[in-house]
Design an enzyme around this catalytic site. Structure first.
Site, PDB file in Angstrom:
ATOM      1  N   CYS A  55       0.815  -1.230   0.000  1.00 12.43           N
ATOM      2  CA  CYS A  55       0.000   0.000   0.000  1.00 12.43           C
ATOM      3  C   CYS A  55       0.846   1.276   0.000  1.00 12.43           C
ATOM      4  CB  CYS A  55      -0.951   0.007   1.193  1.00 12.43           C
ATOM      5  SG  CYS A  55      -2.149  -1.314   1.077  1.00 12.43           S
ATOM      6  N   HIS A  69      -3.551   7.246   1.004  1.00 10.67           N
ATOM      7  CA  HIS A  69      -3.818   5.909   0.466  1.00 10.67           C
ATOM      8  C   HIS A  69      -5.228   5.525   0.907  1.00 10.67           C
ATOM      9  CE1 HIS A  69      -3.912   1.707  -0.214  1.00 10.67           C
ATOM     10  NE2 HIS A  69      -3.829   1.403   1.067  1.00 10.67           N
ATOM     11  N   ASN A  76     -10.059  -0.613  -1.789  1.00  4.30           N
ATOM     12  CA  ASN A  76      -8.615  -0.445  -1.651  1.00  4.30           C
ATOM     13  C   ASN A  76      -7.928  -1.127  -2.847  1.00  4.30           C
ATOM     14  OD1 ASN A  76      -5.915  -0.547  -0.968  1.00  4.30           O
ATOM     15  ND2 ASN A  76      -6.227  -1.320   1.108  1.00  4.30           N
TER      16      ASN A  76
HETATM   17  O1  UT7 Z   1      -3.953  -0.838   3.204  1.00  7.73           O
HETATM   18  C1  UT7 Z   1      -3.754  -1.725   4.255  1.00  7.73           C
HETATM   19  C2  UT7 Z   1      -4.800  -2.803   4.144  1.00  7.73           C
HETATM   20  N1  UT7 Z   1      -5.632  -3.055   5.258  1.00  7.73           N
HETATM   21  C3  UT7 Z   1      -6.251  -2.131   6.045  1.00  7.73           C
HETATM   22  O2  UT7 Z   1      -6.073  -0.965   5.935  1.00  7.73           O
HETATM   23  C4  UT7 Z   1      -7.209  -2.681   7.084  1.00  7.73           C
HETATM   24  C5  UT7 Z   1      -7.389  -1.751   8.254  1.00  7.73           C
HETATM   25  N2  UT7 Z   1      -8.462  -2.224   9.110  1.00  7.73           N
HETATM   26  C6  UT7 Z   1      -9.761  -2.097   8.791  1.00  7.73           C
HETATM   27  O3  UT7 Z   1     -10.067  -1.534   7.767  1.00  7.73           O
HETATM   28  C7  UT7 Z   1     -10.806  -2.609   9.757  1.00  7.73           C
HETATM   29  O4  UT7 Z   1     -10.160  -3.131  10.911  1.00  7.73           O
HETATM   30  C8  UT7 Z   1     -11.734  -3.700   9.140  1.00  7.73           C
HETATM   31  C9  UT7 Z   1     -12.650  -3.061   8.097  1.00  7.73           C
HETATM   32  C10 UT7 Z   1     -10.905  -4.803   8.480  1.00  7.73           C
HETATM   33  C11 UT7 Z   1     -12.594  -4.329  10.202  1.00  7.73           C
HETATM   34  O5  UT7 Z   1     -13.355  -3.332  10.882  1.00  7.73           O
HETATM   35  P1  UT7 Z   1     -13.412  -3.270  12.462  1.00  7.73           P
HETATM   36  O6  UT7 Z   1     -14.302  -2.147  12.793  1.00  7.73           O
HETATM   37  O7  UT7 Z   1     -11.995  -3.231  12.957  1.00  7.73           O
HETATM   38  O8  UT7 Z   1     -14.126  -4.616  12.830  1.00  7.73           O
HETATM   39  P2  UT7 Z   1     -13.593  -5.858  13.672  1.00  7.73           P
HETATM   40  O9  UT7 Z   1     -12.527  -6.601  12.941  1.00  7.73           O
HETATM   41  O10 UT7 Z   1     -13.300  -5.408  15.062  1.00  7.73           O
HETATM   42  O11 UT7 Z   1     -14.871  -6.768  13.702  1.00  7.73           O
HETATM   43  C12 UT7 Z   1     -16.095  -6.368  14.317  1.00  7.73           C
HETATM   44  C13 UT7 Z   1     -17.155  -7.412  14.046  1.00  7.73           C
HETATM   45  C14 UT7 Z   1     -16.676  -8.831  14.323  1.00  7.73           C
HETATM   46  O12 UT7 Z   1     -17.767  -9.549  14.831  1.00  7.73           O
HETATM   47  P3  UT7 Z   1     -17.927  -9.799  16.417  1.00  7.73           P
HETATM   48  O13 UT7 Z   1     -16.682 -10.511  16.843  1.00  7.73           O
HETATM   49  O14 UT7 Z   1     -18.053  -8.435  17.024  1.00  7.73           O
HETATM   50  O15 UT7 Z   1     -19.165 -10.624  16.492  1.00  7.73           O
HETATM   51  C15 UT7 Z   1     -16.353  -9.360  12.952  1.00  7.73           C
HETATM   52  O16 UT7 Z   1     -16.468 -10.768  12.865  1.00  7.73           O
HETATM   53  O17 UT7 Z   1     -17.503  -7.375  12.662  1.00  7.73           O
HETATM   54  C16 UT7 Z   1     -17.406  -8.687  12.104  1.00  7.73           C
HETATM   55  N3  UT7 Z   1     -17.055  -8.601  10.703  1.00  7.73           N
HETATM   56  C17 UT7 Z   1     -17.971  -8.468   9.725  1.00  7.73           C
HETATM   57  N4  UT7 Z   1     -19.314  -8.426   9.759  1.00  7.73           N
HETATM   58  C18 UT7 Z   1     -19.962  -8.291   8.580  1.00  7.73           C
HETATM   59  C19 UT7 Z   1     -15.816  -8.589  10.141  1.00  7.73           C
HETATM   60  N5  UT7 Z   1     -15.924  -8.453   8.805  1.00  7.73           N
HETATM   61  C20 UT7 Z   1     -17.248  -8.384   8.524  1.00  7.73           C
HETATM   62  C21 UT7 Z   1     -17.975  -8.248   7.323  1.00  7.73           C
HETATM   63  N6  UT7 Z   1     -19.319  -8.192   7.397  1.00  7.73           N
HETATM   64  N7  UT7 Z   1     -17.381  -8.117   6.109  1.00  7.73           N
END
Ligand code: UT7
Length: 357
Positions: free
Chosen positions: A116, A284, A314
């Site tokens: 990235c 980015h 992304n």
């Molecule tokens: O360029 C570098 C590349 N990567 C990044 O920049 C990633 C940076 N991080 C992020 O963008 C965020 O951390 C994510 C979008 C990946 C995740 O968002 P979050 O607000 O950090 O959510 P989380 O991982 O804490 O998950 C919250 C909940 C979980 O469920 P429980 O445990 O609370 O029941 C996940 O299982 O959301 C759930 N979850 C989803 N639900 C519906 C995770 N992915 C999904 C999904 N749809 N696609």
């Protein structure tokens, strides 16, 4: 000693994968919703390529547009640099493929892999090549096809690409859902710029602030297709889904909102500018919430921060040149503006570049 003070961007262009995929479609193949994706990432749609299109094909499309925009003939290009983490083949890189597809030969073609941060790292390399006199008309492409990382079967893929409406099995949906935090974020696209020496010595790239830290590599990496294994790719890797990136989203998120504002401040300090001098920050595009976090820390109004992740997801090395091209063509960036590019990604690598348009 070279007399060239700065390199500058002479033209830009971009292309996206052939098929637009809206969030609702992803909810047919994994346990997710349009609401969740929008709320947590800001993304509404992304583009995926059809089978047969390679990263070099997208790169070629963007390169042609940038050449046209810069009014530079391909035969006048004397150096190609490509940033990608998703090359057509494990080796060689994409640089020589784009070179051949442009009908060129002999000129150097260099691939860099900084994920990235690929575009920001690559800008520093391109700037150095031009300022040293090693390149006079340089093509720099950031291109990615992320759909190859997706865990979908042929059936699931046909649903995603709008070629089938047949529901997939619960078993397959459960498998895909293991990767749902990741597969909703990425898209396929390419952006390119043509670069050369700055004639007036004022416009162009003014400085960089780049960093890497390999201590948290496993927070974002692909745990297969590596020479730590023999063979470097196996059936077991596929069965276990080890071809899909592993991502600890929260760690990446926290790193991004901490390191990106620091890099912006650092590049200002290094080049004798203040934050107030910057007309536009182009971050980015990893997650709209990351951009908002960076914006909040820098206390910038919406008018000085650009986001387009809603429409593309992304696209890694392609996000910054795509955003830059949109800003140039829409008039959001004008000649004389001070523009700051900033990003963070796997490695970890991060940094910022400051440029006078
Ligand atoms: O360029 C570098 C590349 N990567 C990044 O920049 C990633 C940076 N991080 C992020 O963008 C965020 O951390 C994510 C979008 C990946 C995740 O968002 P979050 O607000 O950090 O959510 P989380 O991982 O804490 O998950 C919250 C909940 C979980 O469920 P429980 O445990 O609370 O029941 C996940 O299982 O959301 C759930 N979850 C989803 N639900 C519906 C995770 N992915 C999904 C999904 N749809 N696609």
């Amino acid at each position: 000693m070279s007399a060239i003070a700065h390199s500058r961007i002479l033209g830009s262009g971009f292309v996206v994968g052939e098929h637009k995929v809206k969030n609702e479609v992803l909810s047919k193949v994994c346990d997710t919703t349009d609401e969740w994706i929008k709320e947590r990432s800001g993304i509404e749609e992304r583009y995926f390529v059809r089978e047969g299109t390679g990263t070099s094909d997208l790169g070629l499309g963007a390169a042609k547009k940038a050449l046209e925009n810069a009014q530079v003939d391909a035969k006048d290009i004397d150096y190609i640099v490509v940033a990608t983490m998703t090359p057509d083949y494990y080796f060689p890189g994409v640089g020589s493929l784009i070179q051949a597809k442009l009908g060129l030969s002999n000129i150097p073609a260099l691939d860099i892999r900084q994920q990235c941060s690929g575009f920001i790292y690559g800008l520093q390399v391109c700037d150095a090549l031009i300022r040293s006199g090693a390149a006079k008309k340089l093509l720099f492409v950031g291109c990615e096809i992320h759909s190859g990382f997706m865990p979908f079967s042929k059936k699931g893929w046909d649903v995603v690409m709008g070629e089938s409406n047949e529901p997939i099995s619960q078993e397959e949906k459960d498998w895909n859902s293991k990767f749902r935090h990741l597969l909703v974020l990425f898209g396929d696209a390419a952006g390119a710029v043509v670069m050369g020496p700055s004639e007036d010595g004022k416009r162009g790239l003014l400085g960089f602030s780049l960093h890497s830290d390999g201590n948290n590599v496993e927070s974002l990496y692909v745990p297969s297709a590596g020479f730590k294994y023999r063979p470097y790719f196996s059936e077991a890797h596929v069965k276990e889904g080890r071809f899909v990136p592993v991502m600890d989203g929260r760690t990446v998120f926290k790193m991004a909102v901490t390191k990106m504002p620091e890099a912006v401040m650092e590049v200002c300090q290094k080049t004798g500018h203040t934050l107030d001098d910057i007309n536009l920050v182009i971050p980015h595009q990893a997650n709209l919430r990351i951009s908002e976090g960076v914006q909040k820390q820098l206390k910038l109004p919406d008018s000085r921060m650009y986001n387009n992740i809603q429409r593309y997801g992304n696209t890694t090395a392609a996000t910054i040149p795509i955003a830059y091209d949109e800003c140039r063509t829409s008039g959001r960036i004008k000649q004389g503006d001070l523009v700051c590019f900033v990003g963070l990604g796997a490695g970890f690598h991060w940094g910022a570049a400051l440029m006078r348009e």
